[in-house]
Enzyme design. Structure first.
Site, mmCIF file in Angstrom:
data_model
loop_
_atom_site.group_PDB
_atom_site.id
_atom_site.type_symbol
_atom_site.label_atom_id
_atom_site.label_comp_id
_atom_site.label_asym_id
_atom_site.label_seq_id
_atom_site.Cartn_x
_atom_site.Cartn_y
_atom_site.Cartn_z
ATOM 1 N N SER A 38 0.787 -1.237 0.000
ATOM 2 C CA SER A 38 0.000 0.000 0.000
ATOM 3 C C SER A 38 0.817 1.284 0.000
ATOM 4 O O SER A 38 0.239 2.371 -0.131
ATOM 5 C CB SER A 38 -0.946 0.015 1.204
ATOM 6 O OG SER A 38 -2.084 -0.772 0.946
ATOM 7 N N LYS A 84 0.252 3.853 -2.727
ATOM 8 C CA LYS A 84 -0.768 4.911 -2.680
ATOM 9 C C LYS A 84 -0.140 6.297 -2.627
ATOM 10 O O LYS A 84 -0.780 7.285 -3.007
ATOM 11 C CB LYS A 84 -1.691 4.694 -1.474
ATOM 12 C CG LYS A 84 -2.598 3.470 -1.585
ATOM 13 C CD LYS A 84 -3.505 3.372 -0.369
ATOM 14 C CE LYS A 84 -4.503 2.224 -0.481
ATOM 15 N NZ LYS A 84 -3.900 0.913 -0.287
ATOM 16 N N SER A 140 -5.631 3.867 4.373
ATOM 17 C CA SER A 140 -5.213 2.909 3.343
ATOM 18 C C SER A 140 -6.428 2.383 2.584
ATOM 19 O O SER A 140 -6.628 1.175 2.448
ATOM 20 C CB SER A 140 -4.423 1.745 3.955
ATOM 21 O OG SER A 140 -3.652 1.093 2.967
#
Length: 469
Positions: free
Chosen positions: A138, A141, A309
């Protein structure tokens, strides 16, 4: 473990305050330029004086302190950042001595990379395999968010629209790609639609819904999964069936239909006869806009995606980037668009791949050096549009995915702001921290083939905390 120094909290507050002022973006809804409004108001009530900071119930925290001098270049300073110094000339021995043993923690598995840079100058302070492409989970991102902000700007809002046919007999609910469209906003859209229909003297319509803005497959390669709904241009509440706001949840397999059917019921409740269950369809030729609602500003969506997230928002950000740059709004089109935008920002993209926007795809590749370059670029006075990348990072021990990590005695608590990354066998942490000498540092630590998250996460946290002590 040493306690957090009072002056460090003040320096951290100054850094965050500067980032917020430089961003100059107003985030609507519950998100407000890096801090939820309720949290900000509560913190203010608890802190009648001193620098801006957060406090939550729990272990005793240091008292607030007066604001410290900023550690970043003044906003009015020349926009061109100094070129990074060669790595061989900029690795202090003491920092290497501290980080190298921590990076060797068995909990990080056999493959680990690291990068630490001084944000104000871009100078590399420590690196270990910093150019090696790794599965970022993640932490990707950060890249997705930077690309979207660069392409669209922090004030961009995503529309959800109702259009009406020339004869006034057919309505089409047109998805614009807002994954955060809520039931309240859907109700507002119904109110506006009904008022417009009454002004036209219309009481009976057919309802269709249009998701054609996005193309390609809607299903992520991971398949049906509680971490992500099918990617659709029309959905309500990120496709969560249980109406939770964050985290793993049961997801609908038909986000668009599950948005259109409640909308039809709202119209019926307001006296409009829709005659049949809504069906997929495109607007009739010559259809005109009738009503519209807008998402929160892109800055707020970015902050929400990073703090929690949120995979659905991240995938939407990637597709919105594709639309803004002339690419098709699909997984492949979004990959091309994100790559293109980051190249415009002159970032080191060798070996990088953006197979999705969320980091759930193991085909994604980023280097630790790219992540720290992204974070430094987000702090660059020449790129205020990127500031939400910093303000959206979770705060160690306080918010988002770092709420339950670190503790009252960790030197990183309240000073580390970082995006987490977690897949089976993959763990990562990338963000910023105020060093003891007042400098703002950007760091990225990526680990592969880790034995477990429970072993890897504390090891990553110790690495980031070491930069604050």
């Amino acid at each position: 473990m040493p306690e957090v120094r009072t002056w460090q909290l003040a320096a951290g507050a100054a850094v965050v305050g500067l980032a917020l002022a430089a961003g100059a973006v107003a985030a609507a809804g519950p998100w407000d330029s890096g801090q939820r409004k309720a949290e900000r108001e509560w913190a203010a009530a608890q802190s009648p004086s001193g620098g801006a900071h957060h406090q939550v119930p729990g272990p005793k925290r240091p008292a607030p302190a007066p604001s410290a001098p900023g550690v970043l270049t003044a906003l009015g300073a020349p926009a061109t950042a100094p070129a990074p110094a060669p790595a061989s000339a900029s690795v202090p021995g003491d920092l290497a001595e501290v980080l190298a043993p921590l990076l060797g923690d068995p909990g990080l598995g056999p493959v680990r990379t690291a990068s630490v840079v001084e944000v104000a100058t871009g100078r590399r302070l420590y690196e270990h395999g910093a150019a090696d492409p790794m599965t970022p989970a993640s932490t990707i991102k950060i890249a997705t968010s930077a690309a979207a902000l660069s392409a669209l700007g922090p004030d961009h809002r995503i529309p959800t629209t109702v259009v009406v046919s020339k004869d006034g007999e057919e309505l089409t609910l047109v998805g614009g790609g807002d994954p955060t469209l809520g039931r309240a906003a859907l109700g507002t859209l119904a109110d506006r639609t009904v008022r417009a229909l009454r002004d036209r003297g219309t009481g009976t319509v057919r309802l269709t819904y249009d998701t054609s803005l996005y193309s390609g497959t809607s299903r992520h390669p991971i398949g049906p999964n509680g971490n992500l709904a099918p990617v659709s241009a029309l959905m309500v509440g990120q496709g969560r069936i249980n109406q939770t706001a964050t985290g793993y949840a049961t997801r609908t397999g038909d986000p668009a239909g599950d948005a259109a059917r409640p909308f039809e019921r709202l119209l019926t409740e307001r006296g409009v006869d829709t005659s049949a269950t809504p069906a997929p369809g495109r607007p009739a030729a010559g259809a005109k806009p009738l009503a519209k609602v807008l998402s929160a500003p892109l800055s707020a969506l970015v902050e929400q995606a990073l703090t929690n997230s949120d995979n659905d928002i991240a995938e939407a950000l990637a597709r919105q980037t594709a639309l803004a740059t002339g690419e098709e709004a699909s997984f492949r089109g979004a990959e091309r668009a994100v790559t293109k935008q980051l190249a415009k920002l002159k970032l080191p993209l060798t070996g990088a791949r953006f197979a999705d926007g969320s980091g759930l795809n193991r085909a994604d590749k980023l280097s630790a050096g790219l992540l720290t370059a992204l974070l430094a670029r987000a702090a660059d006075p020449a790129h205020p549009e990127l500031r939400p990348v910093l303000t959206g990072l979770p705060v160690a021990g306080f918010s988002g995915t770092l709420h339950g990590r670190y503790g009252g005695t960790s030197p990183g608590t309240g000073l580390v702001r970082a995006k987490t990354g977690t897949l089976t066998g993959v763990n990562a942490l990338a963000g910023t921290v105020v060093a003891p000498d007042g400098r703002l540092l950007a760091f990225a630590f990526l680990a592969g083939n880790t034995p477990s998250a429970t072993a890897a996460e504390p090891a990553l946290d110790r690495l980031a905390a070491a930069l604050a002590s």
